[in-house]
Every structure is written in C-alpha cells, then in structure tokens.
Design a protein around this motif. Structure first.
Motif, PDB file in Angstrom:
ATOM      1  N   ASP A 197      12.096 -10.485 -41.706  1.00 42.63           N
ATOM      2  CA  ASP A 197      10.930 -10.341 -40.840  1.00 42.63           C
ATOM      3  C   ASP A 197      11.228 -10.939 -39.464  1.00 42.63           C
ATOM      4  O   ASP A 197      10.943 -10.344 -38.427  1.00 42.63           O
ATOM      5  CB  ASP A 197       9.726 -11.022 -41.486  1.00 42.63           C
ATOM      6  CG  ASP A 197       8.395 -10.631 -40.862  1.00 42.63           C
ATOM      7  OD1 ASP A 197       8.365  -9.732 -39.989  1.00 42.63           O
ATOM      8  OD2 ASP A 197       7.376 -11.230 -41.244  1.00 42.63           O
ATOM      9  N   TRP A 198      11.826 -12.126 -39.459  1.00 43.45           N
ATOM     10  CA  TRP A 198      12.195 -12.802 -38.205  1.00 43.45           C
ATOM     11  C   TRP A 198      13.157 -11.931 -37.401  1.00 43.45           C
ATOM     12  O   TRP A 198      12.994 -11.730 -36.196  1.00 43.45           O
ATOM     13  CB  TRP A 198      12.812 -14.161 -38.532  1.00 43.45           C
ATOM     14  CG  TRP A 198      13.330 -14.914 -37.363  1.00 43.45           C
ATOM     15  CD1 TRP A 198      12.605 -15.576 -36.412  1.00 43.45           C
ATOM     16  CD2 TRP A 198      14.703 -15.106 -37.020  1.00 43.45           C
ATOM     17  NE1 TRP A 198      13.444 -16.167 -35.496  1.00 43.45           N
ATOM     18  CE2 TRP A 198      14.743 -15.896 -35.853  1.00 43.45           C
ATOM     19  CE3 TRP A 198      15.905 -14.699 -37.591  1.00 43.45           C
ATOM     20  CZ2 TRP A 198      15.934 -16.274 -35.242  1.00 43.45           C
ATOM     21  CZ3 TRP A 198      17.085 -15.067 -36.988  1.00 43.45           C
ATOM     22  CH2 TRP A 198      17.089 -15.856 -35.822  1.00 43.45           C
TER      23      TRP A 198
ATOM     24  N   ASP B 105      13.621  -8.674 -37.679  1.00 42.25           N
ATOM     25  CA  ASP B 105      12.945  -7.442 -37.277  1.00 42.25           C
ATOM     26  C   ASP B 105      12.064  -7.665 -36.041  1.00 42.25           C
ATOM     27  O   ASP B 105      11.850  -6.750 -35.256  1.00 42.25           O
ATOM     28  CB  ASP B 105      12.093  -6.916 -38.440  1.00 42.25           C
ATOM     29  CG  ASP B 105      11.601  -5.503 -38.223  1.00 42.25           C
ATOM     30  OD1 ASP B 105      12.441  -4.629 -37.917  1.00 42.25           O
ATOM     31  OD2 ASP B 105      10.386  -5.276 -38.363  1.00 42.25           O
ATOM     32  N   ARG B 106      11.577  -8.880 -35.863  1.00 44.41           N
ATOM     33  CA  ARG B 106      10.718  -9.214 -34.719  1.00 44.41           C
ATOM     34  C   ARG B 106      11.519  -9.655 -33.492  1.00 44.41           C
ATOM     35  O   ARG B 106      10.958 -10.128 -32.513  1.00 44.41           O
ATOM     36  CB  ARG B 106       9.728 -10.301 -35.111  1.00 44.41           C
ATOM     37  CG  ARG B 106       8.725  -9.828 -36.123  1.00 44.41           C
ATOM     38  CD  ARG B 106       7.741 -10.917 -36.475  1.00 44.41           C
ATOM     39  NE  ARG B 106       6.824 -10.475 -37.497  1.00 44.41           N
ATOM     40  CZ  ARG B 106       5.764  -9.710 -37.274  1.00 44.41           C
ATOM     41  NH1 ARG B 106       5.476  -9.314 -36.061  1.00 44.41           N
ATOM     42  NH2 ARG B 106       4.987  -9.339 -38.267  1.00 44.41           N
TER      43      ARG B 106
ATOM     44  N   GLU C  18       4.845 -12.871 -31.413  1.00 43.03           N
ATOM     45  CA  GLU C  18       5.747 -12.548 -32.520  1.00 43.03           C
ATOM     46  C   GLU C  18       5.920 -13.749 -33.457  1.00 43.03           C
ATOM     47  O   GLU C  18       5.973 -13.593 -34.668  1.00 43.03           O
ATOM     48  CB  GLU C  18       7.108 -12.076 -31.993  1.00 43.03           C
ATOM     49  CG  GLU C  18       7.064 -10.713 -31.350  1.00 43.03           C
ATOM     50  CD  GLU C  18       6.640  -9.601 -32.309  1.00 43.03           C
ATOM     51  OE1 GLU C  18       7.066  -9.596 -33.475  1.00 43.03           O
ATOM     52  OE2 GLU C  18       5.867  -8.739 -31.872  1.00 43.03           O
TER      53      GLU C  18
ATOM     54  N   LEU D 162       4.857 -13.911 -37.327  1.00 41.90           N
ATOM     55  CA  LEU D 162       5.825 -14.334 -38.336  1.00 41.90           C
ATOM     56  C   LEU D 162       5.236 -15.444 -39.209  1.00 41.90           C
ATOM     57  O   LEU D 162       5.380 -15.423 -40.435  1.00 41.90           O
ATOM     58  CB  LEU D 162       7.110 -14.813 -37.656  1.00 41.90           C
ATOM     59  CG  LEU D 162       8.266 -15.210 -38.555  1.00 41.90           C
ATOM     60  CD1 LEU D 162       8.782 -14.011 -39.331  1.00 41.90           C
ATOM     61  CD2 LEU D 162       9.390 -15.814 -37.726  1.00 41.90           C
TER      62      LEU D 162
ATOM     63  N   LYS E 274       8.937  -5.337 -46.471  1.00 41.31           N
ATOM     64  CA  LYS E 274       7.690  -5.117 -45.722  1.00 41.31           C
ATOM     65  C   LYS E 274       6.505  -4.898 -46.663  1.00 41.31           C
ATOM     66  O   LYS E 274       5.385  -5.272 -46.342  1.00 41.31           O
ATOM     67  CB  LYS E 274       7.829  -3.937 -44.769  1.00 41.31           C
ATOM     68  CG  LYS E 274       8.681  -4.266 -43.566  1.00 41.31           C
ATOM     69  CD  LYS E 274       8.712  -3.145 -42.574  1.00 41.31           C
ATOM     70  CE  LYS E 274       9.599  -3.524 -41.401  1.00 41.31           C
ATOM     71  NZ  LYS E 274       9.584  -2.542 -40.339  1.00 41.31           N
TER      72      LYS E 274
END
Length: 94
Positions: A4-5, A7-8, A17, A21, A57
């Motif tokens: 996730d980190w 992807d951001r 962001e 997160l 996700k």
C-alpha cells in the motif's frame, strides 16, 4: 501495508497519502483482529498469506459494523456462530 505504501508513492512526510495509509493500516488491523476472533482465518497459512498478498487491495476493506455487533453480542452470551467464545479469543478484541 508495504505494498500500500509503495502503491501510494512511498510517502515520507505528513500528507493526504500518509493519512490514507494510516487509515488503511487501522482498517487492516481491525479486520485481522475480527478474523482471528471469529475464527474465519482458517486453512493453510502459506496459501492464505500468498492469496492475501496477491489481493492486498481487497484486504483493506472495513469490517461491517453489524458484523462486529453480532460478534460482540454473541461473545457476551458465550457463543458466536455455534462456537464457544474463550478468554484467549477475546483478549485481542479487548
């Protein structure tokens, strides 16, 4: 959370962001505690973990408040989905 980190865009300062997160981390933590307490995380740990990483996700979705309510109500009565609730199961929830 690392995916996730990444992807951001690897945020390192306080930003929208970063806050998103953090929100995802709280959602995931809540979901993992719920799944442990309700015994829904069963099966081979390796295959489950592999699937969760591939579909990360989908894992970052909040547990419905009605599901928590049903679990807590059942736990107070000592039984959830036909299984006794134990101190071992309830400690992480508390």
């Amino acid at each position: 959370m690392w995916l996730d980190w990444k992807d951001r865009g690897c945020p390192s300062t306080v930003s929208g962001e970063t806050k998103a997160l953090q929100k995802d981390a709280r959602i995931l933590f809540d979901k993992l505690v719920f799944e442990y307490a309700t015994k829904t995380w069963r099966g081979s740990g390796d295959s489950k973990m592999s699937s969760d990483i591939k579909n990360w996700k989908q894992r970052v979705t909040p547990v419905d408040s009605e599901d928590w309510k049903n679990f807590i109500t059942g736990a107070c009565m000592g039984n959830y989905n036909g299984q006794d609730t134990t101190v071992k199961i309830l400690k992480p929830v508390l």
